[in-house]
Design a protein around this motif. Structure first.
Motif, PDB file in Angstrom:
ATOM      1  N   ILE A  11       1.344   3.869   7.143  1.00 46.86           N
ATOM      2  CA  ILE A  11       0.327   2.956   7.373  1.00 46.86           C
ATOM      3  C   ILE A  11      -0.258   2.675   8.709  1.00 46.86           C
ATOM      4  O   ILE A  11       0.853   2.527   9.661  1.00 46.86           O
ATOM      5  N   LYS A  66      -4.150   0.057   6.949  1.00 44.97           N
ATOM      6  CA  LYS A  66      -4.836   1.212   6.330  1.00 44.97           C
ATOM      7  C   LYS A  66      -3.793   2.441   6.084  1.00 44.97           C
ATOM      8  O   LYS A  66      -3.017   2.539   6.742  1.00 44.97           O
ATOM      9  N   LEU A  67      -3.851   2.778   4.941  1.00 46.17           N
ATOM     10  CA  LEU A  67      -2.905   3.813   4.234  1.00 46.17           C
ATOM     11  C   LEU A  67      -3.702   5.123   4.897  1.00 46.17           C
ATOM     12  O   LEU A  67      -4.816   5.536   4.510  1.00 46.17           O
ATOM     13  N   ASP A  79       2.756   1.494  -3.380  1.00 47.08           N
ATOM     14  CA  ASP A  79       1.722   1.751  -4.622  1.00 47.08           C
ATOM     15  C   ASP A  79       1.307   3.216  -4.425  1.00 47.08           C
ATOM     16  O   ASP A  79       1.174   3.831  -5.510  1.00 47.08           O
ATOM     17  N   HIS A  80       1.153   3.826  -3.330  1.00 48.16           N
ATOM     18  CA  HIS A  80       1.044   5.315  -2.919  1.00 48.16           C
ATOM     19  C   HIS A  80       1.905   6.132  -3.702  1.00 48.16           C
ATOM     20  O   HIS A  80       1.506   7.017  -4.581  1.00 48.16           O
ATOM     21  N   MET A  92       0.732  -0.975  -0.105  1.00 49.78           N
ATOM     22  CA  MET A  92       0.009  -0.026   0.024  1.00 49.78           C
ATOM     23  C   MET A  92       0.904   1.125   0.060  1.00 49.78           C
ATOM     24  O   MET A  92       0.574   2.223  -0.837  1.00 49.78           O
TER      25      MET A  92
END
Length: 336
Positions: free
Chosen positions: A282, A315-316, A166-167, A163
């Motif tokens: 994160i 969770k991002l 990828d962000h 995550m």
């Protein structure tokens, strides 16, 4: 308990299962019972329950690395979940994890009559000590290499790292350096793997990671090195403490965050929104980890075959430490 059952419109057995955190209760039923408990100000009498069941009503917790945010947060969440399930929690903190130290801690907990043990084990030495320690009560491992213990609970660390990476990739970054945790920690290896997977999936060759030790000073040392790498536009640090060190080092190197270099951390420490700039990171749901650990150990105590609980999804949390690379924002609309 009978009063709670009447008010909630359920059996007293259902009330008991809710209090003990049984996973098979429907959400609507659980909420109705919990509301009745609140309205009646009901408090389970743990001592009386222990006499009735012929059990102590105690769960032991063995903690390590208490100076680190993640293990400390999990320790607190396990204690909270144990109390919510009607158990007393008693803890032992180990300054070093050896087979002898763990055996002594386990023996101490069994002498005081615990029904099960939750071990918060992050590094390989702790996990190996767990494997070599004999226990007559159920043993649940939280953190670490979840493939190396029979009953385990944890967060999907690989997914969290993907995550984060990828962000940065979605923002347009291509040269993303990873500051890893110490590689004798399974979580550090998992976050390294998630970063590497995301880079390869984007068709990129991952640069050489920089290894830290979870603490801010190692992030600072890594940041000084990264600040001299002019092609690097983003950093993913394996925890927020190291990310804080990276922010300081980049500032001293004259690299502006996020204009010149974007930074992402991992954990979402309470200070993260108040850094300059506020840190993208994160977030791990430590409360969910605690609840699942207690669910697993109580299932084992009740001679129920422990379910293979799914990993907790992280969770991002996007804040102001990440932005598109300057080369992308400065490009003219017609540039090719």
């Amino acid at each position: 308990m009978a009063d709670v059952a009447r008010l909630a419109g359920v059996s007293h057995q259902t009330v008991s299962r809710v209090i003990n955190g049984a996973p098979s209760i429907r959400r609507e039923t659980r909420e109705r019972v919990l509301e009745a408990i609140r309205r009646l100000d009901y408090r389970p009498n743990t001592a009386a329950r222990a006499l009735v069941r012929g059990r102590s009503g105690m769960i032991g917790i063995i903690g390590t690395a208490r100076t680190l945010f993640g293990p400390t947060s999990i320790h607190r969440s396990v204690e909270d979940a144990a109390r919510a399930a009607g158990y007393f929690a008693t803890s032992v903190s180990l300054s070093e994890v050896t087979v002898r130290a763990l055996s002594d801690a386990t023996e101490h907990l069994m002498r005081v009559g615990v029904e099960g043990v939750v071990m918060i084990a992050g590094n390989d030495e702790a996990l190996e000590a767990v494997r070599m320690t004999r226990s007559s009560v159920p043993f649940v491992v939280v953190e670490g290499d979840l493939s190396r213990a029979s009953v385990t609970v944890g967060v999907d660390q690989v997914l969290g790292a993907r995550m984060a990476t990828d962000h940065l990739l979605d923002l347009g970054h291509r040269e993303i350096v990873h500051v890893s945790g110490p590689l004798n920690w399974a979580e550090a290896r998992a976050r390294l793997e998630g970063w590497r997977q995301a880079m390869i999936a984007a068709g990129l060759r991952p640069p050489e990671p920089v290894e830290g030790d979870w603490r801010a000073h190692s992030g600072y040392a890594a940041g000084l090195r990264i600040g001299a790498m002019r092609g690097t536009t983003a950093v993913f640090a394996a925890n927020d403490q190291m990310a804080i060190g990276v922010l300081r080092a980049l500032h001293e190197r004259g690299r502006r965050v996020p204009h010149d270099v974007s930074v992402v951390g991992f954990d979402d420490v309470p200070e993260a929104p108040f850094l300059i700039p506020p840190l993208t990171t994160i977030q791990q749901d430590f409360d969910a980890v605690g609840r699942r650990a207690i669910t697993a150990v109580t299932q084992a105590i009740d001679d129920t075959v422990p379910q293979r609980l799914p990993l907790v999804i992280p969770k991002l949390v996007v804040r102001q430490s990440t932005a598109p690379p300057a080369s992308a924002t400065n490009a003219s609309p017609g540039a090719s």
